[in-house]
Design an enzyme around this catalytic site. Structure first.
Site, short mmCIF file in Angstrom:
data_model
loop_
_atom_site.label_atom_id
_atom_site.label_comp_id
_atom_site.label_asym_id
_atom_site.label_seq_id
_atom_site.Cartn_x
_atom_site.Cartn_y
_atom_site.Cartn_z
N CYS A 1 0.84 -1.20 0.00
CA CYS A 1 0.00 0.00 0.00
C CYS A 1 0.88 1.26 0.00
O CYS A 1 1.46 1.60 -1.02
CB CYS A 1 -0.97 -0.05 1.18
SG CYS A 1 -2.46 0.91 0.86
N HIS B 1 -3.67 -5.15 0.68
CA HIS B 1 -3.06 -5.70 1.89
C HIS B 1 -3.13 -7.23 1.88
O HIS B 1 -4.04 -7.81 2.47
CB HIS B 1 -3.77 -5.15 3.13
CG HIS B 1 -3.53 -3.70 3.34
ND1 HIS B 1 -2.44 -3.23 4.05
CD2 HIS B 1 -4.18 -2.61 2.91
CE1 HIS B 1 -2.46 -1.91 4.06
NE2 HIS B 1 -3.51 -1.50 3.37
N GLU C 1 -1.47 -9.26 3.53
CA GLU C 1 -1.28 -9.84 4.86
C GLU C 1 -2.61 -10.22 5.52
O GLU C 1 -2.66 -11.09 6.38
CB GLU C 1 -0.48 -8.89 5.76
CG GLU C 1 -1.18 -7.62 6.24
CD GLU C 1 -1.11 -6.46 5.25
OE1 GLU C 1 -0.92 -6.70 4.04
OE2 GLU C 1 -1.27 -5.30 5.70
#
Ligand code: GLN
Length: 542
Positions: free
Chosen positions: A380, A514, A516
């Protein structure tokens, strides 16, 4: 029939209620039940989206675009069940709903009160959007005794009464401290916490006791006696070396059996915990170690990057290595030499972030990684900084910047004013509301054939979760292309750059989303697996 398990916490905060709930979810799943986990947060913010990471830690984003508590990340990682907007609620949201109803005249002239109107709204939330789940686990944020949590506790008390024991269970997590001066474990704080709960009309069925050593039988008996809980339902929750051990330890202490007993469900069949044993084994016996520098702004508070550090660990598990994280405050690069801090690391990760403070340091980290062929993962804000770095140092646009930092003549990254969500066009203006207005949640992205990311994913189209207001400016694509930066992932309409990479660098990838948030211990995210593999390779070079 859906049953509800309410998880409260007492004595102190940070006892790991989220992990405790997630682990019970995983255990019930391992017994073949369908579960969903929910979080009720007593604070007044409508959601944590507007809170500083220092206050709240990471904001966990769901596929459907909700900005939620980081505990939802634990739930999803442990159970694999994607969280939804309907799994997260705060006092702020409850009150907004109640007040909106009042303004509409829905209460027909009645006086609007905490009991029953607010508690009704909470009960409605707890039971909403439930289909065929066997269990809904509801964690109540905060600690028993907080003023803010009273309406939530009252609501679950009422539900206990309405649905009865066969459909509700109250679980309370407390602490049993060891007082070294006395050389003794102390059960008094637990007794007090349960008393507080009893005062609110809630008798816990199961007590989970955080403790740093084995709980002697005499203490267990004492807690049972004073707290009016069966001895078998006093479950020690001992500290463990890895979070993946938690479900196993809870099972060994009889947690899932007690839950089943309470609901009169069969207990003879043992749950299948093999996948947890496997993962613990891999975490405990790595074959090597890599060091990753995480260059961010909120590095003092590890909770601000919870999903990120978990995802990096998953990447390590996939590669059989331990991942050591070097948390570096990016502002340090404004005063000190970058190389001194980054020379020894095997990979550099610049995570999501907001605002100008510390940004120059992140740009320098990206430059170091590019020039020195060190694996770089920009997430990001970390992608945006890498693009600004390329514009400034390869193309020569020395004042390249993002409009996030104020007006600029060279807006390589700019405010998104329009984008497509489903069949709708979303529009935003400068100075509009900050809450819930970013480009949030799952969006599709098309991968360019022949690129590294296409190879990593092994797919043409992916879906990842977003949380951003600014975007790489497509007008600079021709120049960045020429500079060797490939736009390898684009939004389906071809307007928003979602991913960039340098094909002639060992591993340099920036992503606008994102990844993750979707990584799980049993299903590591391909980008993290690949990034750590590149770091392993790098570790053999340095
Ligand atoms: N601040 C940037 C934006 O809003 C990046 C956000 C992020 O890293 N999550 O676009």
């Amino acid at each position: 029939m859906t049953r509800f398990i309410f998880i409260t916490g007492g004595v102190v905060s940070s006892l790991g209620k989220g992990l405790c709930s997630a682990s019970l979810g995983a255990l019930l799943q391992a017994r073949g039940y369908k579960v969903r986990l929910r979080k009720l947060d007593p604070y007044l913010n409508v959601d944590p989206g507007t809170m500083s990471p220092y206050q709240h830690g990471e904001v966990y984003v769901t596929d459907d675009g909700a900005e939620t508590d980081l505990d939802l990340g634990h739930y999803e990682r442990f159970t694999g069940v994607p969280s939804r907007q309907t799994d997260s609620v705060t006092t702020g949201r409850i009150y907004s709903t109640v007040i909106a109803k009042e303004r509409r005249g829905d209460y027909l002239g009645g006086t609007v009160q905490v009991i029953p109107h607010v508690t009704d709204a909470i009960k409605e939330f707890i039971q909403a959007d439930v289909t065929d789940e066997d269990f809904i686990l509801c964690e109540i944020g905060g600690t028993v005794g907080d003023i803010e949590s009273l309406p939530f506790l009252e609501a679950i008390r009422q539900l206990g009464n309405e649905l009865g024991d066969e459909r509700t269970l109250f679980m309370h997590l407390t602490l049993i401290p060891f007082i070294s001066a006395a050389g003794e474990l102390k059960t008094k704080p637990t007794q007090h916490s349960v008393k507080e709960l009893l005062g609110l009309g809630i008798q816990p069925d199961i007590l989970m006791c955080r403790i740093d050593r084995p709980l002697p039988a005499s203490d267990r008996r004492k807690i049972a006696l004073f707290c009016n809980v069966r001895e078998d339902a006093v479950i020690p929750a001992m500290d463990v070396d890895t979070i993946y051990q938690v479900p196993i330890s809870y099972h060994d202490e009889g947690l899932d059996r007690e839950v089943c007993k309470h609901f009169k469900l069969p207990i003879y069949k043992e749950p299948d915990l093999q996948r947890w044993y496997d993962i613990v084994e891999r975490v405990r016996r790595p074959e090597g170690e890599v060091t990753i520098a995480v260059v961010g702004k909120y590095v003092q508070l590890k909770d601000a990057y919870k999903s990120l550090s978990e995802a990096l660990e998953h990447g390590g598990i996939a590669n059989n290595v331990k991942v050591k994280l070097d948390w570096i405050d990016s502002e340090i690069f404004e005063r000190e030499d970058v190389a001194q801090h980054l020379e020894h690391v095997h990979g550099i990760l610049v995570p999501g972030g907001f605002g100008e403070r510390g940004a120059e340091g992140k740009i320098q980290a990206a430059k170091f990684a590019r020039e020195r062929d060190v694996p770089y993962f920009g997430i990001c804000f970390g992608m945006q900084m890498a693009v600004i770095e390329a514009a400034r140092n390869i193309i020569g646009l020395t004042d390249a910047s993002t409009t996030e930092f104020g007006p600029t003549k060279t807006p390589v990254v700019g405010l998104m004013t329009e984008w497509v969500k489903g069949n709708e066009v979303q529009r935003r203006t400068e100075g509009a509301d900050k809450g819930g207005t970013m480009r949030l949640g799952a969006y599709q992205c098309n991968l360019k054939a022949g690129t590294k990311v296409a190879e990593i994913y092994g797919e043409k189209t992916i879906s990842e979760r977003h949380r951003h207001r600014y975007e790489v400016n497509i007008n600079y694509k021709p120049q960045l292309d020429k500079a060797g930066m490939v736009f390898c992932g684009m939004s389906p309409d071809g307007v928003l750059p979602e991913m960039v990479e340098y094909p002639d660098h060992p591993w340099f990838i920036g992503v606008q989303f994102h990844p993750e948030l979707k990584s799980k211990p049993h299903e590591p995210h391909p980008l993290f697996t690949s990034f750590i593999a590149a770091a392993v390779h790098q570790s053999r070079l340095v």
